[in-house]
Write a protein that holds these residues in place. Structure first.
Motif, mmCIF file in Angstrom:
data_model
loop_
_atom_site.group_PDB
_atom_site.id
_atom_site.type_symbol
_atom_site.label_atom_id
_atom_site.label_comp_id
_atom_site.label_asym_id
_atom_site.label_seq_id
_atom_site.Cartn_x
_atom_site.Cartn_y
_atom_site.Cartn_z
ATOM 1 N N ARG A 123 -9.035 -6.316 -2.570
ATOM 2 C CA ARG A 123 -8.507 -6.291 -1.197
ATOM 3 C C ARG A 123 -6.981 -6.262 -1.215
ATOM 4 O O ARG A 123 -6.360 -5.486 -0.500
ATOM 5 C CB ARG A 123 -9.008 -7.520 -0.433
ATOM 6 N N THR A 131 -5.691 -2.918 -2.191
ATOM 7 C CA THR A 131 -5.758 -1.990 -1.057
ATOM 8 C C THR A 131 -4.609 -2.235 -0.079
ATOM 9 O O THR A 131 -3.955 -1.300 0.374
ATOM 10 C CB THR A 131 -7.105 -2.133 -0.321
ATOM 11 N N ALA A 158 -6.569 -12.650 0.086
ATOM 12 C CA ALA A 158 -5.666 -11.506 -0.074
ATOM 13 C C ALA A 158 -4.538 -11.501 0.957
ATOM 14 O O ALA A 158 -3.382 -11.242 0.620
ATOM 15 C CB ALA A 158 -6.456 -10.209 -0.003
#
Length: 179
Positions: free
Chosen positions: A95, A98, A157
């Motif tokens: 995560r 990303t 995250a």
């Protein structure tokens, strides 16, 4: 007297050791290894109990300062071969990867290594010899914040992303002198 029986300077509690061992496919074997060699670094898989974000040591220090200054603090943190290893929630590594891929964040944050499912990391020993040298970037690594409970709080995250962004922005802010 045996040097291994001295009180360790850096150590993982019994509850923290149990938590770390639970990351292994064979927790009882891991605990047996640590019982016979508590000073040995160990390789543990990511993704089951924790993920790990590896960052340059100086930047890692700034991120830890941000995590503690702005709120919840952090869970276990280690130093290994000149890098800071921040233990995070399982699933947080992909995560974060990303989120960091967004161009606006990538410019400000130094390259981070996000270790998740399918990866493994070397963790420091659960104990360190009292007389062991502590030189940055060398040896088996050390715990900055040792695991101390069976269920340590691990940041997600988003929490790590904002700590990274604040740390990188603080680094680039010009210092204001008080006149």
């Amino acid at each position: 007297m045996d040097i291994w029986t001295y009180q360790s300077v850096e150590y993982v509690t019994v509850a923290g050791e149990s938590w770390l061992a639970s990351a292994s496919e064979y927790p009882r074997s891991m605990r047996a290894l640590w019982e016979s060699r508590p000073w040995a670094p160990t390789v543990l898989p990511c993704g089951r109990v924790f993920d790990v974000i590896s960052m340059p040591a100086v930047f890692g220090r700034a991120v830890l300062d941000e995590l503690w200054a702005s709120g919840p603090g952090c869970g276990p943190v280690a130093s290994f071969r000149g890098r800071t290893l921040l233990f995070v929630q399982p699933g947080a590594a992909p995560r974060l990867r990303t989120l960091l891929a967004w161009e606006e964040w990538a410019r400000e944050v130094p390259p981070l290594l996000c270790h998740g499912q399918g990866d493994a990391v070397t963790v420091p020993p659960i104990q360190r010899m009292v007389d062991a040298p502590v030189s940055p970037g060398q040896g088996a690594g050390r715990w900055i914040v040792a695991p101390d409970s069976r269920e340590p709080w691990l940041p997600g995250a988003a929490t790590v992303l904002w700590a990274c962004v604040r740390a990188s922005r603080a680094k680039t802010q010009p210092e204001v002198s008080e006149a």
